[in-house]
Structures are given as structure tokens and as C-alpha cells.
Design a protein around this motif. Structure first.
Motif, PDB file in Angstrom:
ATOM      1  N   CYS A 218       0.821  -1.282   0.075  1.00 16.05           N
ATOM      2  CA  CYS A 218      -0.155   0.007  -0.042  1.00 16.05           C
ATOM      3  C   CYS A 218       0.806   1.230   0.038  1.00 16.05           C
ATOM      4  CB  CYS A 218      -0.766  -0.245   1.206  1.00 16.05           C
ATOM      5  SG  CYS A 218      -1.965   1.357   1.356  1.00 16.05           S
ATOM      6  N   ASN A 219       0.662   2.181  -0.972  1.00 14.69           N
ATOM      7  CA  ASN A 219       1.509   3.292  -1.191  1.00 14.69           C
ATOM      8  C   ASN A 219       0.761   4.404  -0.527  1.00 14.69           C
ATOM      9  OD1 ASN A 219       3.272   1.706  -2.630  1.00 14.69           O
ATOM     10  ND2 ASN A 219       2.893   3.278  -4.612  1.00 14.69           N
ATOM     11  N   LYS A 220      -0.399   4.320   0.360  1.00 16.29           N
ATOM     12  CA  LYS A 220      -0.996   5.427   1.153  1.00 16.29           C
ATOM     13  C   LYS A 220      -0.241   5.857   2.297  1.00 16.29           C
ATOM     14  CE  LYS A 220      -4.340   6.654  -0.383  1.00 16.29           C
ATOM     15  NZ  LYS A 220      -4.430   7.653  -1.511  1.00 16.29           N
ATOM     16  N   THR A 221      -0.673   6.860   2.895  1.00 14.47           N
ATOM     17  CA  THR A 221       0.094   7.248   4.111  1.00 14.47           C
ATOM     18  C   THR A 221      -0.784   7.647   5.321  1.00 14.47           C
ATOM     19  OG1 THR A 221      -0.021   9.539   3.333  1.00 14.47           O
ATOM     20  CG2 THR A 221       2.213   8.291   2.795  1.00 14.47           C
ATOM     21  N   CYS A 222      -1.972   6.789   5.512  1.00 14.68           N
ATOM     22  CA  CYS A 222      -2.785   7.107   6.631  1.00 14.68           C
ATOM     23  C   CYS A 222      -1.910   6.978   7.811  1.00 14.68           C
ATOM     24  CB  CYS A 222      -3.916   5.980   6.506  1.00 14.68           C
ATOM     25  SG  CYS A 222      -4.726   5.593   4.765  1.00 14.68           S
ATOM     26  N   THR A 223      -2.375   7.842   8.571  1.00 16.31           N
ATOM     27  CA  THR A 223      -1.222   8.149   9.879  1.00 16.31           C
ATOM     28  C   THR A 223      -1.619   7.049  10.832  1.00 16.31           C
ATOM     29  OG1 THR A 223      -2.761   9.630  10.702  1.00 16.31           O
ATOM     30  CG2 THR A 223      -1.009  10.417   9.559  1.00 16.31           C
ATOM     31  N   TYR A 224      -2.665   6.356  10.814  1.00 14.92           N
ATOM     32  CA  TYR A 224      -2.835   5.231  12.021  1.00 14.92           C
ATOM     33  C   TYR A 224      -2.424   4.018  11.679  1.00 14.92           C
ATOM     34  CZ  TYR A 224      -6.582   4.739   8.706  1.00 14.92           C
ATOM     35  OH  TYR A 224      -7.331   4.483   7.550  1.00 14.92           O
ATOM     36  N   CYS A 225      -2.157   3.667  10.300  1.00 10.52           N
ATOM     37  CA  CYS A 225      -2.047   2.382  10.132  1.00 10.52           C
ATOM     38  C   CYS A 225      -0.662   1.863   9.646  1.00 10.52           C
ATOM     39  CB  CYS A 225      -2.865   2.290   8.449  1.00 10.52           C
ATOM     40  SG  CYS A 225      -2.763   0.643   8.018  1.00 10.52           S
ATOM     41  N   VAL A 226      -0.347   0.613  10.027  1.00 12.99           N
ATOM     42  CA  VAL A 226       0.743  -0.048  10.092  1.00 12.99           C
ATOM     43  C   VAL A 226       0.946  -0.665   8.766  1.00 12.99           C
ATOM     44  CG1 VAL A 226       0.026  -2.238  10.860  1.00 12.99           C
ATOM     45  CG2 VAL A 226       2.124  -1.299  11.917  1.00 12.99           C
ATOM     46  N   VAL A 227       0.000  -0.968   8.066  1.00 14.02           N
ATOM     47  CA  VAL A 227       0.154  -1.925   6.818  1.00 14.02           C
ATOM     48  C   VAL A 227       1.270  -1.575   5.860  1.00 14.02           C
ATOM     49  CG1 VAL A 227      -1.187  -2.701   4.741  1.00 14.02           C
ATOM     50  CG2 VAL A 227      -2.357  -2.768   6.900  1.00 14.02           C
ATOM     51  N   PRO A 228       1.371  -0.034   5.253  1.00 10.57           N
ATOM     52  CA  PRO A 228       2.509   0.206   4.495  1.00 10.57           C
ATOM     53  C   PRO A 228       3.666  -0.318   5.142  1.00 10.57           C
ATOM     54  CG  PRO A 228       0.786   2.312   4.966  1.00 10.57           C
ATOM     55  CD  PRO A 228       0.412   1.048   5.946  1.00 10.57           C
ATOM     56  N   ALA A 229       3.687  -0.295   6.303  1.00  7.49           N
ATOM     57  CA  ALA A 229       5.097  -0.584   6.889  1.00  7.49           C
ATOM     58  C   ALA A 229       5.325  -2.268   6.962  1.00  7.49           C
ATOM     59  CB  ALA A 229       5.290  -0.217   8.547  1.00  7.49           C
ATOM     60  N   THR A 230       4.354  -2.977   6.964  1.00  7.13           N
ATOM     61  CA  THR A 230       4.173  -4.498   6.924  1.00  7.13           C
ATOM     62  C   THR A 230       4.269  -4.940   5.742  1.00  7.13           C
ATOM     63  OG1 THR A 230       1.916  -4.835   7.408  1.00  7.13           O
ATOM     64  CG2 THR A 230       3.262  -4.307   9.354  1.00  7.13           C
ATOM     65  N   ARG A 231       3.725  -4.280   4.800  1.00  2.93           N
ATOM     66  CA  ARG A 231       3.380  -4.837   3.610  1.00  2.93           C
ATOM     67  C   ARG A 231       4.272  -4.296   2.366  1.00  2.93           C
ATOM     68  NH1 ARG A 231      -0.030  -9.409   2.866  1.00  2.93           N
ATOM     69  NH2 ARG A 231      -1.057 -10.080   4.742  1.00  2.93           N
ATOM     70  N   GLY A 232       4.722  -3.157   2.508  1.00  2.00           N
ATOM     71  CA  GLY A 232       5.629  -2.339   1.716  1.00  2.00           C
ATOM     72  C   GLY A 232       4.765  -1.682   0.552  1.00  2.00           C
ATOM     73  N   ARG A 233       5.623  -1.395  -0.429  1.00  2.74           N
ATOM     74  CA  ARG A 233       5.081  -0.769  -1.471  1.00  2.74           C
ATOM     75  C   ARG A 233       4.106  -1.491  -2.456  1.00  2.74           C
ATOM     76  NH1 ARG A 233       5.511   4.631  -1.194  1.00  2.74           N
ATOM     77  NH2 ARG A 233       5.750   4.932  -3.155  1.00  2.74           N
ATOM     78  N   GLU A 234       3.353  -0.682  -3.377  1.00  5.87           N
ATOM     79  CA  GLU A 234       2.351  -1.452  -3.934  1.00  5.87           C
ATOM     80  C   GLU A 234       3.092  -2.182  -5.072  1.00  5.87           C
ATOM     81  OE1 GLU A 234      -0.505   1.560  -5.296  1.00  5.87           O
ATOM     82  OE2 GLU A 234      -1.266   1.697  -3.357  1.00  5.87           O
TER      83      GLU A 234
END
Ligand code: 5AD
Ligand code: SF4
Length: 452
Positions: free
Chosen positions: A157-173
Motif C-alpha cells: 500500500c502506497n497510502k500514508t494513513c497516519t494510524y495504519c501499520v500496513v504500509p510498513a508491514t506489506r511494503g510498496r504497491e
């Protein structure tokens, strides 16, 4: 004989499907399913880090497994998924009996690491491998008895929602190519699956790396695959759900009348602090656009209450939005601070107790709305894809409408999972409908569910 395995799964559909891929790769190595975790030679925990509670469950499970691991010298314990990515070596520091820590984008390396794990030196791989999306899609061990097959179309996920851990755990799209996806859909249709669900954290952003096709093109092409009766896709983002996707939904009967479109909050201030990129007005305009193209579409959503600093007035704005949109289904959560996220650094003066009260209030409102919506459907007849026996009443069947509503009903003729029948709704609860089969009508006819 290689041995047996157990995979324990938490989290989203993406994780569920990753577990199916890992099971396939273990069975490819000769492992057979175990009767329970303590009995298994390989135990994998496919974990979720979205909220703190989900993370705690992982450690509780590991603690419970500890005696079985101590009693069985040959047992290999692996932590995979989002907690593995987030905590990495930290998991082994806390629980040294964990042999393997593998992030979601490193799970393709499972066979290689399993062979090495036996030397007990411990393996941690949290590399966000670039081509991980291409791994492990051939040999999937799907959960038995399901009518719906998951297909991961993109990872990360390339979004930057401030609460979310997913971009860190699953990386770039990263997207899988159109041809590979259609090949998989054809294979699934050949195996007898009438329904597929395309998965991506930000599925609207799918883009074929070879042809540059968009999600609308993929949906249309999948609709032409013989044998596929239903196509779903999740999760959509209000900013990326294009008119072309809505048009494809209107044109292609196989695309289900259901959209999951997380709103998260009704307050402009909170949405801005979340960096969602829209405010309530913009979300409402999108919901209106959706209903203009597809009047019968069922809208589901996610809401977070108690974001740092959320005031009573801001929470009231969320309630107002929910009343206005009248979602068909909602998943709601109390905000949970996640490591290294922007929101976790914000000052938060909302007492935990008040947050729980807000969640209860929101959920009570949503229940009311769902009950009203479901009651308005009583008397109508729906096309239902049978999933199997009803959970509550063994003599009844359960299936879903295109809007993803659960319908339970008796049938004089025995039915099988995957059958399509027409059912008239006779009773409604907030979570499901009951009905009776319209046995006179020819089954399998195309009826779109009308808006409640
Ligand atoms: N706290 C609470 N809920 C969260 N979600 C994501 N991150 C958090 C968090 N830190 C919710 C969002 C998202 C859903 C999958 O989980 O609503 O859409
Ligand atoms: Fe949980 Fe998000 Fe990871 Fe899915 S992607 S397992 S919801 S943290």
C-alpha cells in the motif's frame, strides 16, 4: 514422510489467502495437515498487526504452544505475517523457541527456510521482496467447501494513513500482470469456483505492469471467463474508486453489487489528521456517484472511533455521516496506536472508557440501520449462491445475495454449495435474512438486488 503442519491465521482476507498459499507450499513439500497445533511438526502463525489486541493474541498463542514445543524436539515454530514484519528479531528475543520469523513478502521463501530451520539457529527474514507478489500462486491449498476463491491482485500500500501499520508491514504497491490473473481466474473456474474475490489493500490502484490496464479492465475481462458467476474486489479507497470501475460494475452482471469503502470518520479535522485525502462532503459525493451508477449496490465501510483528540462534536459528525449514508454493513474499531506511525505520536486526551462508549453507540446505531434495511427487503426474491448448511439450523441452507447478504432457508430438494437458487426473504435480523425457496421459478435466473 515429512510430517504434519498447522497454520493459525489472524487478520484480513489477504492473510487468509497467504495462509492458503503457505499450506500449498507445505503440501508440495510432502507435509500433511495436523489435527491440532500441539500435534504438528511445523506450526506457523500467520499474524495481524492492525491493532494491539491482534498482536497480543499471537504471544498468547505462542505461550500456549510452549509446552508442546518443549515436549517435541522436532517441532518447528514460525511466526509469519504482519507481526513478524513489525517485530522481526524482537519475537525471538522475547520467545527464543521461535525458529522462524518471516514477513509477508518473504513467505515465498518458506520451503528454503524450513529446511534450514532444523539446525535451530533461528531465521529472521523481513525483507520486503520486490517480486513477492509473483510467488506461490500456483500451488494454493484452498480451504475446503468454499464457493469463493481469493485472488491477490496486488500487494502492499502506497497510502500514508497516519494510524495504519500496513504500509510498513506489506511494503510498496506491486501489481500482478493481467494475463497471470486471468489465467488464475480461468483455472479457478475450471476447478468449479463460481465466485472470485480480487484482493489488494488498495485494490483500485491495481495496474497491469505489462499492459497498463486498470481494475475496470480486469473486472470486465474476468466477467467474460466462462463459469465465473460472481466477482468481488476489496478494499476500495474513496479517492481511487474511479468512474470506470463504477461503469464496469454497471455493465458486467457478474460483478457483485457490493462495495467496501472505508470512511474511517465523519469529521474533516480527524480525516485530515488521518491523511485520508477527503472530507465527509467528498465521501458523500462519492457514495452518491456510486448509487447513481449502481442504485442497488450495498455499501460497507470501516470506522475508527477515538482517534487521538477526537471530540464529542467530531464523533457526532461520524454518527451523522453514518445516518446519512445508511451503510449496509460496518466494521468499527477503537483506535489503537501502532508502532512508528504518525498518529501514535499525537497527543491523545480521550479516555479509553469514553472510546469504548463511542464504539458501542456507533454499533447500536448501525444495528438499527441494518435491521431497517433488512426489514425493507422482506417479501423480495433474491438470487442466492448456496454456501452450504446454515450454521444455526442444520436442516437449512445458507447462501449470499450479490449484495453479500446472508440468507438462510429450507429446501425440499437437497442443494450443494455453488448452486444458485431463488429465495424469497420472509424474516430479517440485523445480520441476516431468512426466507423460503421460490420453487416454482426457474433457478439461476438473473435478478439484481434492488436498493432498500
Ligand atoms: N486502530 C484501529 N483501527 C485501525 N484500522 C487500521 N488501523 C487501525 C488502528 N491503528 C482499521 C481501519 C481499516 C481496518 C482494516 O482496520 O478501519 O480500514
Ligand atoms: Fe492485519 Fe493489515 Fe496485515 Fe491484513 S494487512 S494481516 S489487516 S495488519
Amino acid at each position: 514422510m515429512t510430517g504434519t503442519y498447522w497454520i493459525e491465521t489472524w487478520g484480513c482476507q489477504m492473510n487468509e489467502h497467504d495462509s492458503e498459499k503457505m499450506a500449498g507450499s507445505l503440501e508440495g513439500l510432502g507435509y500433511a495437515p495436523a489435527a491440532s497445533a500441539p500435534d504438528a511438526d511445523v506450526v506457523l502463525l500467520n499474524t495481524c498487526a492492525i491493532r494491539e489486541k491482534a498482536e497480543e493474541k499471537v504471544y498468547q498463542f505462542l505461550e500456549k504452544l510452549r509446552p508442546a514445543r518443549a515436549a517435541n524436539d522436532g517441532m518447528i515454530v514460525g511466526v509469519c505475517g504482519c507481526v513478524a514484519q513489525l517485530q522481526g528479531q524482537g519475537i525471538r528475543d522475547r520467545l527464543p523457541f521461535v525458529d522462524l520469523v518471516l514477513g509477508p513478502r518473504a513467505s515465498g521463501k518458506l520451503p528454503e527456510y524450513l529446511a534450514r530451520a532444523k539446525d535451530r539457529r533461528g531465521i529472521v527474514d523481513t525483507t520486503l521482496y520486490q517480486d513477492s507478489i509473483l510467488a506461490g500462486t500456483e500451488n494454493v491449498r484452498r480451504q475446503p467447501g468454499r464457493v469463493k476463491a481469493y485472488v491477490t491482485v496486488m500487494e502492499g500500500c502506497n497510502k500514508t494513513c497516519t494510524y495504519c501499520v500496513v504500509p510498513a508491514t506489506r511494503g510498496r504497491e506491486e501489481s500482478r500482470p493481467l494475463e497471470a490473473l486471468l489465467g488464475e481466474v480461468r483455472r479457478l473456474a475450471g476447478e468449479g469456483y463460481p465466485e472470485v474475490e480480487f484482493l489488494g489493500q488498495n485494490v483500485n490502484a491495481w495496474r497491469c505492469p505489462a499492459t497498463k490496464a486498470h481494475l475496470g479492465d480486469l473486472l470486465r475481462a474476468a466477467g467474460r471467463v466462462a463459469g465465473i458467476r460472481r466477482i468481488r474486489f476489496t478494499t476500495s479507497h474513496p479517492l481511487h474508486l474511479s468512474e470506470d470501475i463504477l461503469r464496469a460494475m454497471a455493465e458486467v452482471p457478474e460483478i457483485c453489487d457490493a462495495l467496501h469503502l472505508p470512511v474511517q470518520s465523519g469529521s474533516a479535522r480527524v480525516l485530515k489528521a488521518m491523511r485520508r485525502g477527503y472530507d465527509a462532503e467528498k465521501y458523500l459525493a462519492k457514495a452518491e456517484e456510486i448509487r447513481k451508477w449502481n442504485p442497488g449496490v450495498a455499501l460497507s465501510t470501516d470506522v475508527i472511533v477515538g482517534f487521538p483528540g477526537e471530540t464529542e462534536a467530531e464523533f457526532a459528525e461520524t454518527l451523522a455521516l453514518v445516518r446519512h449514508v445508511r451503510f449496509d454493513q460496518m466494521f468499527s474499531f477503537v483506535y489503537s496506536p501502532r508502532p512508528n506511525t504518525v498518529a501514535s505520536m499525537l497527543r491523545d486526551d480521550v479516555p479509553a472508557e469514553r472510546k469504548s462508549e463511542r464504539l458501542a453507540e456507533l454499533q447500536a446505531l448501525q444495528r438499527e440501520i441494518q435491521l431497517e434495511r433488512h426489514r425493507a427487503l422482506v417479501g423480495r426474491t433474491f438470487e442466492v449462491l448456496v454456501e452450504g448448511r446454515s450454521r444455526r439450523r442444520e436442516e437449512e441452507y445458507a447462501g449470499r445475495t450479490t449484495c453479500n447478504r446472508m440468507l438462510n432457508f429450507p429446501s425440499a430438494r437437497p442443494l450443494a454449495a455453488g448452486d444458485v437458487v431463488r429465495v424469497k426473504a420472509t424474516w430479517a435480523s440485523p445480520v441476516s435474512l431468512r426466507g423460503e425457496r421460490d420453487e416454482r421459478a426457474a433457478d439461476g435466473g438473473e435478478t439484481r438486488e434492488a436498493m432498500a
